[in-house]
Design an enzyme around this catalytic site. Structure first.
Site, PDB file in Angstrom:
ATOM      1  N   LEU A  33       0.815  -1.223   0.000  1.00  0.00           N
ATOM      2  CA  LEU A  33       0.000   0.000   0.000  1.00  0.00           C
ATOM      3  C   LEU A  33       0.845   1.268   0.000  1.00  0.00           C
ATOM      4  O   LEU A  33       1.927   1.316   0.586  1.00  0.00           O
ATOM      5  CB  LEU A  33      -0.930  -0.003   1.222  1.00  0.00           C
ATOM      6  CG  LEU A  33      -1.856  -1.223   1.332  1.00  0.00           C
ATOM      7  CD1 LEU A  33      -2.770  -1.085   2.544  1.00  0.00           C
ATOM      8  CD2 LEU A  33      -2.678  -1.429   0.069  1.00  0.00           C
ATOM      9  N   HIS A  37      -3.501   4.228  -2.209  1.00  0.00           N
ATOM     10  CA  HIS A  37      -4.418   3.344  -1.478  1.00  0.00           C
ATOM     11  C   HIS A  37      -4.962   4.038  -0.221  1.00  0.00           C
ATOM     12  O   HIS A  37      -6.145   3.936   0.097  1.00  0.00           O
ATOM     13  CB  HIS A  37      -3.706   2.065  -1.044  1.00  0.00           C
ATOM     14  CG  HIS A  37      -3.177   1.220  -2.163  1.00  0.00           C
ATOM     15  ND1 HIS A  37      -1.830   1.076  -2.408  1.00  0.00           N
ATOM     16  CD2 HIS A  37      -3.801   0.474  -3.098  1.00  0.00           C
ATOM     17  CE1 HIS A  37      -1.650   0.267  -3.431  1.00  0.00           C
ATOM     18  NE2 HIS A  37      -2.826  -0.120  -3.886  1.00  0.00           N
ATOM     19  N   GLN A  61      -5.976 -12.614 -12.258  1.00  0.00           N
ATOM     20  CA  GLN A  61      -5.956 -11.428 -13.121  1.00  0.00           C
ATOM     21  C   GLN A  61      -4.579 -11.182 -13.740  1.00  0.00           C
ATOM     22  O   GLN A  61      -4.366 -10.183 -14.410  1.00  0.00           O
ATOM     23  CB  GLN A  61      -6.455 -10.181 -12.383  1.00  0.00           C
ATOM     24  CG  GLN A  61      -5.537  -9.662 -11.295  1.00  0.00           C
ATOM     25  CD  GLN A  61      -6.213  -8.574 -10.475  1.00  0.00           C
ATOM     26  OE1 GLN A  61      -7.163  -8.815  -9.735  1.00  0.00           O
ATOM     27  NE2 GLN A  61      -5.731  -7.347 -10.615  1.00  0.00           N
ATOM     28  N   LYS A 150      -6.848   5.984 -11.257  1.00  0.00           N
ATOM     29  CA  LYS A 150      -5.609   5.603 -11.952  1.00  0.00           C
ATOM     30  C   LYS A 150      -5.875   4.395 -12.844  1.00  0.00           C
ATOM     31  O   LYS A 150      -5.366   4.298 -13.945  1.00  0.00           O
ATOM     32  CB  LYS A 150      -4.505   5.284 -10.944  1.00  0.00           C
ATOM     33  CG  LYS A 150      -3.134   5.312 -11.584  1.00  0.00           C
ATOM     34  CD  LYS A 150      -2.148   4.455 -10.855  1.00  0.00           C
ATOM     35  CE  LYS A 150      -2.218   3.077 -11.379  1.00  0.00           C
ATOM     36  NZ  LYS A 150      -1.208   2.166 -11.016  1.00  0.00           N
ATOM     37  N   VAL A 177      -3.525   9.717  -7.062  1.00  0.00           N
ATOM     38  CA  VAL A 177      -2.532  10.373  -6.205  1.00  0.00           C
ATOM     39  C   VAL A 177      -1.163  10.216  -6.869  1.00  0.00           C
ATOM     40  O   VAL A 177      -0.812   9.118  -7.333  1.00  0.00           O
ATOM     41  CB  VAL A 177      -2.531   9.761  -4.791  1.00  0.00           C
ATOM     42  CG1 VAL A 177      -1.455  10.390  -3.920  1.00  0.00           C
ATOM     43  CG2 VAL A 177      -3.902   9.922  -4.148  1.00  0.00           C
TER      44      VAL A 177
HETATM   45  P1  AMP Z   1      -4.001  -2.158  -6.625  1.00  0.00           P
HETATM   46  O1  AMP Z   1      -3.501  -2.523  -5.282  1.00  0.00           O
HETATM   47  O2  AMP Z   1      -2.944  -1.615  -7.531  1.00  0.00           O
HETATM   48  O3  AMP Z   1      -4.853  -3.225  -7.242  1.00  0.00           O
HETATM   49  O4  AMP Z   1      -4.978  -0.921  -6.394  1.00  0.00           O
HETATM   50  C1  AMP Z   1      -6.042  -0.992  -5.484  1.00  0.00           C
HETATM   51  C2  AMP Z   1      -6.896   0.232  -5.629  1.00  0.00           C
HETATM   52  O5  AMP Z   1      -6.098   1.398  -5.392  1.00  0.00           O
HETATM   53  C3  AMP Z   1      -7.467   0.394  -7.056  1.00  0.00           C
HETATM   54  O6  AMP Z   1      -8.794   0.881  -6.962  1.00  0.00           O
HETATM   55  C4  AMP Z   1      -6.543   1.398  -7.673  1.00  0.00           C
HETATM   56  O7  AMP Z   1      -7.147   2.144  -8.718  1.00  0.00           O
HETATM   57  C5  AMP Z   1      -6.236   2.284  -6.481  1.00  0.00           C
HETATM   58  N1  AMP Z   1      -4.992   3.008  -6.713  1.00  0.00           N
HETATM   59  C6  AMP Z   1      -3.781   2.503  -7.062  1.00  0.00           C
HETATM   60  N2  AMP Z   1      -2.885   3.484  -7.253  1.00  0.00           N
HETATM   61  C7  AMP Z   1      -3.548   4.650  -7.027  1.00  0.00           C
HETATM   62  C8  AMP Z   1      -3.175   6.030  -7.078  1.00  0.00           C
HETATM   63  N3  AMP Z   1      -1.946   6.415  -7.390  1.00  0.00           N
HETATM   64  N4  AMP Z   1      -4.113   6.948  -6.793  1.00  0.00           N
HETATM   65  C9  AMP Z   1      -5.390   6.583  -6.470  1.00  0.00           C
HETATM   66  N5  AMP Z   1      -5.797   5.291  -6.402  1.00  0.00           N
HETATM   67  C10 AMP Z   1      -4.894   4.340  -6.686  1.00  0.00           C
END
Ligand code: AMP
Length: 288
Positions: A33, A37, A61, A150, A177
């Site tokens: 995270l 996140h 996935q 993102k 972010v």
């Molecule tokens: P992930 O752990 O990469 O599968 O991401 C989990 C959630 O966090 C997803 O909804 C992503 O779109 C969100 N997320 C990942 N990176 C960012 C970021 N830089 N800004 C905002 N949300 C993010």
């Protein structure tokens, strides 16, 4: 904050929260995270009395040649961050808990929304995403779920899935972010070499260039895509473009003449990681 590893523990925990009249928010993640996140967790904590964060690197996935085995896993650090962010519980299941029979026979797939952008080069990816998110929705039975812009294609697909399949869940989009140099935060950024990390902000810079072009009246997506590609080639020679697209934000279909809201999206492969980014631009809101 509770750490839950079984589906039954989650069901019991959520049932107890509901008995206390708390609304339930879910933030699905694959862990490692970062501030992106945490912004989702904070948004969820503002809107829901009980926030559940799931941390699960979902094997279904990832394609056979993708980075499932090397995806960064940092559970201790993730738990501390969830606690600080205001989560009531973290669901950290094993692969066996989520897929006790190996691959599920039942899957959830999405039609045309999954064909373009990342779906074009990551066959089966969005079926894996829709299936695991459906499972999480059925396990947690949240009122709201929080997703980052993102991963715009993922967000669009999940919204449509929830609508088409009547999940009684509100999907809340959260803005991207970024690092101070503009690079979108991602768990995969840590896999970049020092050189590639220094080049990676070119992705966002090229999207900002596209925004300027559109707001200045450029109405030819091909010219915009070529300008992005040229900027990436010049400023991030370590990256190979997977795609650069101008699409409609709802249908995710290519737009040739941007004259309303468009999503400019790209994916670039560096040696250590494939990065994605996007921006929304309203072509109708011309620069004055
Ligand atoms: P992930 O752990 O990469 O599968 O991401 C989990 C959630 O966090 C997803 O909804 C992503 O779109 C969100 N997320 C990942 N990176 C960012 C970021 N830089 N800004 C905002 N949300 C993010």
């Amino acid at each position: 904050m509770k750490v839950l590893t079984t589906i039954q523990q989650v069901r019991d925990f959520v049932q107890a929260a509901r008995a206390r009249q708390l609304s339930v928010g879910l933030v699905p993640t694959m862990g490692n995270l970062h501030e992106g996140h945490y912004s989702l967790i904070r948004a969820a904590a503002k809107e829901c009395g009980c926030v559940v964060v799931s941390v699960f690197v979902n094997p279904t996935q990832f394609g056979p040649n993708e980075d499932y085995a090397t995806y960064p896993r940092t559970p201790e650090q993730d738990l501390a961050g969830c606690q600080a962010g205001g989560a009531a519980a973290v669901f950290m299941p094993s692969v066996e808990e989520m897929y006790p029979r190996g691959q599920t026979l039942a899957t959830v797939s999405i039609a045309s929304l999954g064909d373009n952008l990342c779906g074009a080069s990551r066959s089966g990816h969005f079926t894996g995403v829709c299936t695991v998110v459906s499972k999480l929705f059925n396990i947690v039975r949240c009122d709201k779920a929080f997703f980052g812009m993102k991963d715009f294609q993922q967000l669009t697909i999940i919204r449509r899935m929830v609508d088409d399949l009547n999940f009684p869940i509100e999907i809340v989009p959260c803005p991207t972010v970024r690092e101070p140099d503009g690079l979108a935060m991602s768990s995969r950024n840590s896999k970049l070499s020092k050189e590639d990390r220094a080049q990676a902000p070119a992705l966002h810079a090229s999207l900002e260039l596209a925004r300027e072009m559109i707001l200045e009246g450029v109405r030819d997506s091909r010219a915009i895509i070529e300008a992005i590609a040229a900027k990436i080639a010049a400023q991030a020679p370590g990256g190979a473009i997977d795609y650069v697209k101008v699409v409609h934000p709802d249908t995710l279909k290519d737009v040739q003449v941007p004259d309303g809201p468009v999503l400019v999206a790209l994916a670039v492969r560096f040696q250590g990681a494939r990065l994605i980014d996007n921006i929304l631009v309203d072509a109708a809101a011309k620069a004055s």
